[in-house]
Design a protein around this motif. Structure first.
Motif, PDB file in Angstrom:
ATOM      1  N   ARG A   4       0.854  -1.182   0.000  1.00 41.45           N
ATOM      2  CA  ARG A   4       0.000   0.000   0.000  1.00 41.45           C
ATOM      3  C   ARG A   4       0.890   1.231   0.000  1.00 41.45           C
ATOM      4  N   SER A   5       0.555   2.165  -0.866  1.00 34.54           N
ATOM      5  CA  SER A   5       1.424   3.329  -1.016  1.00 34.54           C
ATOM      6  C   SER A   5       1.382   4.240   0.196  1.00 34.54           C
ATOM      7  N   ASN A   6       0.256   4.156   0.943  1.00 37.20           N
ATOM      8  CA  ASN A   6       0.088   5.018   2.115  1.00 37.20           C
ATOM      9  C   ASN A   6      -0.226   6.462   1.775  1.00 37.20           C
ATOM     10  N   ASN A   7      -0.143   6.840   0.502  1.00 40.99           N
ATOM     11  CA  ASN A   7      -0.486   8.223   0.183  1.00 40.99           C
ATOM     12  C   ASN A   7      -1.986   8.421   0.228  1.00 40.99           C
ATOM     13  N   PHE A  32     -13.897   1.428  -1.653  1.00 39.59           N
ATOM     14  CA  PHE A  32     -12.853   0.394  -1.709  1.00 39.59           C
ATOM     15  C   PHE A  32     -12.095   0.470  -3.043  1.00 39.59           C
ATOM     16  N   LEU A  33     -12.844   0.538  -4.140  1.00 34.72           N
ATOM     17  CA  LEU A  33     -12.201   0.552  -5.461  1.00 34.72           C
ATOM     18  C   LEU A  33     -11.385   1.831  -5.664  1.00 34.72           C
ATOM     19  N   GLN A  34     -11.920   2.922  -5.170  1.00 32.15           N
ATOM     20  CA  GLN A  34     -11.207   4.194  -5.307  1.00 32.15           C
ATOM     21  C   GLN A  34      -9.863   4.131  -4.558  1.00 32.15           C
ATOM     22  N   ALA A  35      -9.868   3.488  -3.402  1.00 33.87           N
ATOM     23  CA  ALA A  35      -8.621   3.373  -2.619  1.00 33.87           C
ATOM     24  C   ALA A  35      -7.667   2.358  -3.250  1.00 33.87           C
ATOM     25  N   ARG A  36      -8.182   1.183  -3.523  1.00 34.30           N
ATOM     26  CA  ARG A  36      -7.293   0.113  -4.008  1.00 34.30           C
ATOM     27  C   ARG A  36      -6.742   0.392  -5.400  1.00 34.30           C
ATOM     28  N   SER A  37      -7.506   1.125  -6.214  1.00 33.58           N
ATOM     29  CA  SER A  37      -7.011   1.414  -7.563  1.00 33.58           C
ATOM     30  C   SER A  37      -5.815   2.371  -7.495  1.00 33.58           C
ATOM     31  N   GLN A  38      -5.644   3.008  -6.328  1.00 35.22           N
ATOM     32  CA  GLN A  38      -4.476   3.890  -6.151  1.00 35.22           C
ATOM     33  C   GLN A  38      -3.490   3.281  -5.169  1.00 35.22           C
ATOM     34  N   GLN A  39      -3.572   1.969  -4.998  1.00 32.91           N
ATOM     35  CA  GLN A  39      -2.726   1.245  -4.027  1.00 32.91           C
ATOM     36  C   GLN A  39      -2.846   1.870  -2.642  1.00 32.91           C
ATOM     37  N   GLY A  40      -4.008   2.427  -2.373  1.00 34.39           N
ATOM     38  CA  GLY A  40      -4.193   3.103  -1.089  1.00 34.39           C
ATOM     39  C   GLY A  40      -4.749   2.182  -0.027  1.00 34.39           C
ATOM     40  N   LYS A  41      -4.801   2.722   1.180  1.00 31.41           N
ATOM     41  CA  LYS A  41      -5.406   1.973   2.284  1.00 31.41           C
ATOM     42  C   LYS A  41      -6.910   2.209   2.302  1.00 31.41           C
ATOM     43  N   TRP A  42      -7.623   1.253   2.847  1.00 28.91           N
ATOM     44  CA  TRP A  42      -9.071   1.394   3.003  1.00 28.91           C
ATOM     45  C   TRP A  42      -9.398   1.018   4.444  1.00 28.91           C
ATOM     46  N   LEU A  43      -9.912   1.987   5.184  1.00 33.42           N
ATOM     47  CA  LEU A  43     -10.155   1.785   6.613  1.00 33.42           C
ATOM     48  C   LEU A  43     -11.643   1.717   6.925  1.00 33.42           C
TER      49      LEU A  43
END
Ligand code: GLU
Length: 300
Positions: A4-7, A32-43
């Motif tokens: 996860r990029s963490n950004n 979820f898709l918006q976060a994961r498509s940017q290698q982001g975290k989903w809390l």
């Protein structure tokens, strides 16, 4: 596990007032898709402050449904009910700025006022400059200012509202001592270091109030994307109050496929009935929020 990029940090914040229904799962999948498509975290945050509306077991049931759909979250879950001290210290901070005042107006009295003053739909500031004795039960309101607050919504475009004229002084602590959603949400989004909020358009109306509180409390701001809500045949938003049907976890595969279509992502036909993991891999890789319809409501 994917790095996860963490950004990017997104979140889904269900209220445990019943099981997940299609409308809330729609928002969960989008965020979820918006976060994961940017290698982001989903809390995940559980909005369980409104205790009279909490249903026992609902939070776990919601989490089980998310897992059945392959929507696995990062980090530990934040339960609002465990954060009361932090909300109270935020109230103290606002009080020190003389931004809070006790309000003893009853709903009945206010409704009477609105009935006699057509066009008036914000709090008439009856208690703003009154001395209220401590023996009364009171709510705490925050003073708003006649200033324009703007934000750029990724889907809805630029939104500008005059807080005092359009929303009026709003409640941060209810008469029953429950901390209001508007206050809790800004503190939690700071604690979870959320960078973008993806949620239903029914909450668009709350956003400038939240930005105002962020400004007054010196908190970070987020980006926003308010997405359509799912409505029933009569046009009412699916909600626990309108007795929306609970999601059937056994039908996760076909329901997820349906949700991807409702999000206007055009999943390929061969994914119909494919395992949820496989559908999500496709959906993350092809997620395009610009395909979301710019409407308030969609019917399933
Ligand atoms: N708990 C809120 C709801 O279920 C969501 C709050 C938010 O996303 O800010 O409508």
């Amino acid at each position: 596990m994917t790095a996860r990029s963490n950004n990017y940090i997104g979140r889904f914040a269900p209220s445990p007032s019943g099981p997940l229904h299609l409308g809330s799962l729609y928002a969960a999948v989008a965020s979820f898709l918006q976060a994961r498509s940017q290698q982001g975290k989903w809390l995940i945050r559980i909005d369980d402050l409104d205790s009279p509306r909490n249903v026992s077991g609902a939070a776990d049931d919601i989490l089980n449904t998310l897992e059945a759909f392959g929507l696995f979250w990062d980090d530990s879950i934040l339960y609002q009910s465990r954060q009361l001290e932090i909300y109270h210290s935020a109230l103290t901070k606002l009080k020190q700025q003389r931004l809070l005042y006790p309000c003893i107006c009853t709903r009945k009295a206010l409704n009477r006022y609105y009935a006699h003053n057509p066009g008036a739909n914000t709090y008439p500031e009856f208690c703003r400059n009154k001395q209220i004795s401590e023996d009364h039960e009171y709510a705490l309101r925050v003073k708003t200012e006649s200033i324009d607050i703007s934000f750029a919504d990724r889907l809805q475009g630029k939104i500008t509202e005059n807080l005092r004229q359009q929303h009026g002084d709003f409640i941060l602590k209810r008469k029953d001592k429950i901390i209001a959603y508007q206050l809790a949400v800004v503190i939690d989004d700071q604690i979870q270091q959320i960078t973008e909020i993806v949620r239903g358009i029914d909450l668009l109306d709350s956003t400038t109030r939240q930005i105002y509180l962020q400004q007054k409390l010196g908190l970070n701001s987020q980006k926003y994307m308010h997405i359509p809500v799912i409505v029933d045949q009569q046009g009412y938003k699916l909600s626990k109050q309108t007795f929306a049907t609970a999601i059937d976890r056994k039908a996760a595969k076909t329901t997820l496929f349906k949700l991807l279509n409702l999000l206007n992502q055009s999943p390929p036909a061969e994914l119909y009935n494919a395992p949820v993991e496989q559908q999500l891999v496709w959906a993350v890789a092809h997620w395009n929020p610009a395909h979301l319809k710019k409407v308030r409501a969609i019917k399933p």
